[in-house]
Motif scaffolding. Structure first.
Motif, PDB file in Angstrom:
ATOM      1  N   ASN A 147       0.778  -0.879  -0.082  1.00  0.00           N
ATOM      2  CA  ASN A 147       0.156  -0.648   0.427  1.00  0.00           C
ATOM      3  C   ASN A 147       1.236   0.936   0.428  1.00  0.00           C
ATOM      4  OD1 ASN A 147      -2.539  -0.701   0.167  1.00  0.00           O
ATOM      5  ND2 ASN A 147      -2.914  -2.104   1.779  1.00  0.00           N
ATOM      6  N   VAL A 148       2.054   0.942   0.532  1.00  0.00           N
ATOM      7  CA  VAL A 148       2.976   2.609   0.643  1.00  0.00           C
ATOM      8  C   VAL A 148       3.165   2.814  -0.723  1.00  0.00           C
ATOM      9  CG1 VAL A 148       5.122   3.234   1.757  1.00  0.00           C
ATOM     10  CG2 VAL A 148       4.324   2.420   2.971  1.00  0.00           C
ATOM     11  N   TYR A 149       3.605   2.042  -1.748  1.00  0.00           N
ATOM     12  CA  TYR A 149       4.550   1.902  -2.919  1.00  0.00           C
ATOM     13  C   TYR A 149       3.175   2.660  -3.952  1.00  0.00           C
ATOM     14  CZ  TYR A 149       8.151  -0.202  -0.652  1.00  0.00           C
ATOM     15  OH  TYR A 149       9.549  -0.619  -0.242  1.00  0.00           O
ATOM     16  N   LEU A 150       1.918   2.532  -3.141  1.00  0.00           N
ATOM     17  CA  LEU A 150       1.026   2.458  -4.123  1.00  0.00           C
ATOM     18  C   LEU A 150      -0.126   4.495  -3.932  1.00  0.00           C
ATOM     19  CD1 LEU A 150      -1.310  -1.334  -4.831  1.00  0.00           C
ATOM     20  CD2 LEU A 150       0.175   0.462  -6.235  1.00  0.00           C
ATOM     21  N   ASN A 151       1.500   4.325  -2.721  1.00  0.00           N
ATOM     22  CA  ASN A 151       0.537   5.793  -2.013  1.00  0.00           C
ATOM     23  C   ASN A 151      -0.454   6.062  -1.481  1.00  0.00           C
ATOM     24  OD1 ASN A 151       1.574   8.655  -2.158  1.00  0.00           O
ATOM     25  ND2 ASN A 151       0.323   8.896  -3.348  1.00  0.00           N
ATOM     26  N   ARG A 152      -1.050   4.599  -1.477  1.00  0.00           N
ATOM     27  CA  ARG A 152      -2.257   4.442  -0.030  1.00  0.00           C
ATOM     28  C   ARG A 152      -1.987   4.942   1.204  1.00  0.00           C
ATOM     29  NH1 ARG A 152      -4.925  -1.126  -2.090  1.00  0.00           N
ATOM     30  NH2 ARG A 152      -5.920  -0.021  -4.368  1.00  0.00           N
ATOM     31  N   ARG A 153      -1.603   5.717   1.330  1.00  0.00           N
ATOM     32  CA  ARG A 153      -0.955   6.499   2.994  1.00  0.00           C
ATOM     33  C   ARG A 153      -1.910   6.034   4.396  1.00  0.00           C
ATOM     34  NH1 ARG A 153      -0.336  12.389   3.377  1.00  0.00           N
ATOM     35  NH2 ARG A 153      -2.366  12.294   3.849  1.00  0.00           N
ATOM     36  N   THR A 154      -3.350   6.424   4.063  1.00  0.00           N
ATOM     37  CA  THR A 154      -3.921   5.692   5.033  1.00  0.00           C
ATOM     38  C   THR A 154      -4.930   4.142   4.844  1.00  0.00           C
ATOM     39  OG1 THR A 154      -5.712   6.605   3.374  1.00  0.00           O
ATOM     40  CG2 THR A 154      -4.785   8.081   4.742  1.00  0.00           C
ATOM     41  N   ASP A 155      -4.039   3.688   4.290  1.00  0.00           N
ATOM     42  CA  ASP A 155      -4.655   2.325   3.939  1.00  0.00           C
ATOM     43  C   ASP A 155      -3.442   2.188   4.852  1.00  0.00           C
ATOM     44  OD1 ASP A 155      -7.000   2.640   2.451  1.00  0.00           O
ATOM     45  OD2 ASP A 155      -5.469   3.342   1.095  1.00  0.00           O
ATOM     46  N   ALA A 156      -2.844   1.522   4.652  1.00  0.00           N
ATOM     47  CA  ALA A 156      -1.204   1.371   5.000  1.00  0.00           C
ATOM     48  C   ALA A 156      -1.374   1.796   6.425  1.00  0.00           C
ATOM     49  CB  ALA A 156      -0.157   1.765   4.654  1.00  0.00           C
ATOM     50  N   VAL A 180       4.004  14.332  11.368  1.00  0.00           N
ATOM     51  CA  VAL A 180       3.855  15.462  10.451  1.00  0.00           C
ATOM     52  C   VAL A 180       3.794  14.893   9.521  1.00  0.00           C
ATOM     53  CG1 VAL A 180       4.383  17.484   9.587  1.00  0.00           C
ATOM     54  CG2 VAL A 180       3.339  17.393  11.363  1.00  0.00           C
ATOM     55  N   LEU A 181       3.385  14.100   8.110  1.00  0.00           N
ATOM     56  CA  LEU A 181       3.756  13.912   7.533  1.00  0.00           C
ATOM     57  C   LEU A 181       4.214  14.480   5.764  1.00  0.00           C
ATOM     58  CD1 LEU A 181      -0.062  11.927   6.833  1.00  0.00           C
ATOM     59  CD2 LEU A 181       2.930  10.868   7.964  1.00  0.00           C
ATOM     60  N   SER A 182       3.991  15.164   5.824  1.00  0.00           N
ATOM     61  CA  SER A 182       4.516  15.904   4.305  1.00  0.00           C
ATOM     62  C   SER A 182       3.389  17.781   4.785  1.00  0.00           C
ATOM     63  CB  SER A 182       3.833  15.385   3.507  1.00  0.00           C
ATOM     64  OG  SER A 182       2.126  15.835   3.437  1.00  0.00           O
ATOM     65  N   LYS A 241      -5.203   5.146  12.415  1.00  0.00           N
ATOM     66  CA  LYS A 241      -6.987   5.567  11.313  1.00  0.00           C
ATOM     67  C   LYS A 241      -7.249   6.670  11.047  1.00  0.00           C
ATOM     68  CE  LYS A 241      -8.249   1.134  13.869  1.00  0.00           C
ATOM     69  NZ  LYS A 241      -9.620   0.358  14.684  1.00  0.00           N
ATOM     70  N   LEU A 242      -6.524   7.790  11.417  1.00  0.00           N
ATOM     71  CA  LEU A 242      -7.565   8.946  10.918  1.00  0.00           C
ATOM     72  C   LEU A 242      -5.908   9.668  10.724  1.00  0.00           C
ATOM     73  CD1 LEU A 242      -9.993  10.613  11.149  1.00  0.00           C
ATOM     74  CD2 LEU A 242      -8.445  11.037  13.574  1.00  0.00           C
ATOM     75  N   TYR A 250     -10.351   8.792   7.947  1.00  0.00           N
ATOM     76  CA  TYR A 250     -10.633   7.793   8.744  1.00  0.00           C
ATOM     77  C   TYR A 250     -11.142   6.580   7.947  1.00  0.00           C
ATOM     78  CZ  TYR A 250     -12.916   5.359  12.692  1.00  0.00           C
ATOM     79  OH  TYR A 250     -12.785   4.630  13.260  1.00  0.00           O
ATOM     80  N   THR A 251     -10.726   5.482   8.972  1.00  0.00           N
ATOM     81  CA  THR A 251      -9.931   4.368   8.391  1.00  0.00           C
ATOM     82  C   THR A 251     -10.617   3.481   8.830  1.00  0.00           C
ATOM     83  OG1 THR A 251      -8.619   4.768   6.930  1.00  0.00           O
ATOM     84  CG2 THR A 251      -8.754   2.454   6.933  1.00  0.00           C
ATOM     85  N   PRO A 252     -12.144   3.055   9.384  1.00  0.00           N
ATOM     86  CA  PRO A 252     -12.360   2.768  10.482  1.00  0.00           C
ATOM     87  C   PRO A 252     -12.163   0.761  10.091  1.00  0.00           C
ATOM     88  CG  PRO A 252     -15.072   2.829   8.784  1.00  0.00           C
ATOM     89  CD  PRO A 252     -13.086   3.256   8.563  1.00  0.00           C
ATOM     90  N   PHE A 253     -12.354  -0.094   8.779  1.00  0.00           N
ATOM     91  CA  PHE A 253     -12.449  -0.790   8.317  1.00  0.00           C
ATOM     92  C   PHE A 253     -10.590  -1.542   7.336  1.00  0.00           C
ATOM     93  CE2 PHE A 253     -16.706  -0.436   9.724  1.00  0.00           C
ATOM     94  CZ  PHE A 253     -16.855  -0.850  10.341  1.00  0.00           C
ATOM     95  N   ARG A 254     -10.655  -2.683   7.205  1.00  0.00           N
ATOM     96  CA  ARG A 254      -9.342  -2.135   5.651  1.00  0.00           C
ATOM     97  C   ARG A 254      -9.636  -2.050   5.206  1.00  0.00           C
ATOM     98  NH1 ARG A 254      -7.398  -7.344   3.430  1.00  0.00           N
ATOM     99  NH2 ARG A 254      -8.455  -8.555   4.344  1.00  0.00           N
ATOM    100  N   LYS A 255      -9.136  -1.656   4.292  1.00  0.00           N
ATOM    101  CA  LYS A 255     -10.326  -0.843   3.188  1.00  0.00           C
ATOM    102  C   LYS A 255     -10.574   0.030   2.609  1.00  0.00           C
ATOM    103  CE  LYS A 255      -8.788  -5.403   0.071  1.00  0.00           C
ATOM    104  NZ  LYS A 255      -9.496  -6.525  -0.738  1.00  0.00           N
ATOM    105  N   ILE A 256     -11.112   0.826   3.441  1.00  0.00           N
ATOM    106  CA  ILE A 256     -12.360   1.576   3.930  1.00  0.00           C
ATOM    107  C   ILE A 256     -11.708   2.455   4.336  1.00  0.00           C
ATOM    108  CG2 ILE A 256     -14.890   2.038   4.482  1.00  0.00           C
ATOM    109  CD1 ILE A 256     -14.747  -0.146   2.756  1.00  0.00           C
TER     110      ILE A 256
END
Length: 380
Positions: free
Chosen positions: A103-112, A134-136, A168-169, A198-204
């Motif tokens: 997920n990191v390499y797909l630029n999916r920061r919140t899912d990772a 602080v991410l960026s 998750k946030l 907000y990521t309450p569940f994996r993939k959502i």
């Protein structure tokens, strides 16, 4: 046939079937393990596909196939196998670890980040992934050139930072400024934007955003507001997002409905496409808008994107309501290109060119606009 003989034949059949299944499993396990140890990733993937087609599906095989795809940088295919493992065992540490990296390499920061909350350790590849960080941070700015006297050259700037408030946030915040000369006056529009994911569940992902803009024109002051709510589903090889934007721009209330689809065509960021269809309702005048983006990575650390937007883009909000320009005019057509270059490990440089065909909202005269925008982002 006597009942005892029937029972005996049934037991014999079950024994033979079980033995064959066991032998088949042992063969698939042995061959896949040998290929895994030898690093024969392509042969392992071919053998694994054949085994799965034959009904031989077990966690160790999926983990080996996932790693083979990961090594070959096909992160979508790796996630497909790891998702199968996590469906049966949501705490499998190997699947969680490499799903995080994919997920990191797909630029999916919140899912990772969500996956870190399920790991026994927050140390990934020797680095601790902290829940609060602080991410960026960065800035961008540009000029919009026109070909008519009635509209002068416009200026836009944005300063932003993104931070993680928990696994998750996520929070994104921007301060913007837009200026557009109109005849002998100017539209001045400072603004503030914030977005929570907000990521309450994996993939959502659940998304909420708010954009405030203060527009000054001819001694008039407009308090403009835009709010977004949305949901995003991240499958192994694609993302699907649906959202609703309600805005009050000047005296006009706008409702915008978006559906965005992202596809990783090579299983990574080497080649991808983003399609978005929007329905923009301004005072009950409904206009469809379609936006298509293709991205490619020709060499290491360099990406190019080409995009086109079709439809009447009046009061149109882009990038989760981040970009809204409160001007008199309607954009009828827009096309452009982005270039991104990763300088060393932390610095991302961006350059954008956009061509727009616009129409005055009152007198209906048309004109062209060219925009050049540059930015820099520091990733912590």
């Amino acid at each position: 046939m006597a009942p005892r003989l029937k029972l005996l034949m049934l037991l014999l059949f079950l024994l033979v079937t079980t033995t064959q299944a066991q032998n088949s499993y042992q063969k698939a396990d042995s061959i896949s393990f040998s290929l895994f140890k030898a690093g024969e990733w392509q042969r392992l993937l071919a053998f694994g596909t054949e085994s799965l087609n034959n009904g031989e599906d077990f966690p160790l095989l999926r983990l080996r196939l996932g790693y083979a795809s990961f090594v070959r940088q096909d992160y979508s295919d790796a996630l497909k196998h790891y998702d199968k493992v996590l469906f049966d065992d949501e705490r499998n540490q190997t699947a969680l670890y490499y799903s995080y990296l994919s997920n990191v390499y797909l630029n999916r920061r919140t899912d990772a980040a969500y996956l870190v909350s399920l790991l026994d350790t927050n140390v990934i590849e020797g680095t601790a992934v902290k829940p609060f960080k602080v991410l960026s941070a960065g800035t961008e700015g540009g000029v919009k050139f026109t070909n008519i006297y009635e509209r002068g050259n416009s200026f836009f700037s944005r300063t932003f930072f993104d931070m993680r408030l928990g696994y998750k946030l996520d929070l994104s915040t921007s301060f913007t400024y837009f200026n557009q000369p109109v005849f002998n006056d100017n539209i001045e529009q400072p603004g503030y934007y914030t977005k929570l994911t907000y990521t309450p569940f994996r993939k959502i992902n659940l998304i909420g955003a708010y954009h405030y803009m203060r527009s000054n024109l001819r001694q008039l002051v407009y308090q403009n507001h835009a709010g977004l709510i949305g949901i995003r589903y991240a499958d192994s090889g694609s993302d699907l997002q649906a959202n609703f934007i309600l805005s009050q721009i000047g005296d006009e209330k706008t409702r915008q409905y978006d559906l965005k689809f992202t596809r990783y065509l090579n299983g990574n960021l080497n080649f991808y496409n983003i399609s978005r269809i929007s329905m923009v309702d301004v005072l009950n005048d409904i206009n469809p808008v379609f936006q298509q983006t293709f991205g490619i990575k020709p060499v290491r650390n360099l990406w190019f994107e080409a995009m086109v937007t079709l439809g009447n883009q009046y009061n149109y909000a882009e990038a989760d309501a981040l970009y809204i320009y409160n001007g008199f005019d309607k954009t009828k057509f827009k096309a452009g290109a982005n270039c991104y270059f990763m300088l060393k490990q932390h610095v991302l440089l961006g350059l954008n060119y956009t061509f727009e065909r616009k129409s005055d909202n009152i007198f209906r005269f048309g004109y062209l606009q060219h925009s050049i925008n540059a930015g820099i982002t520091w990733n912590f």
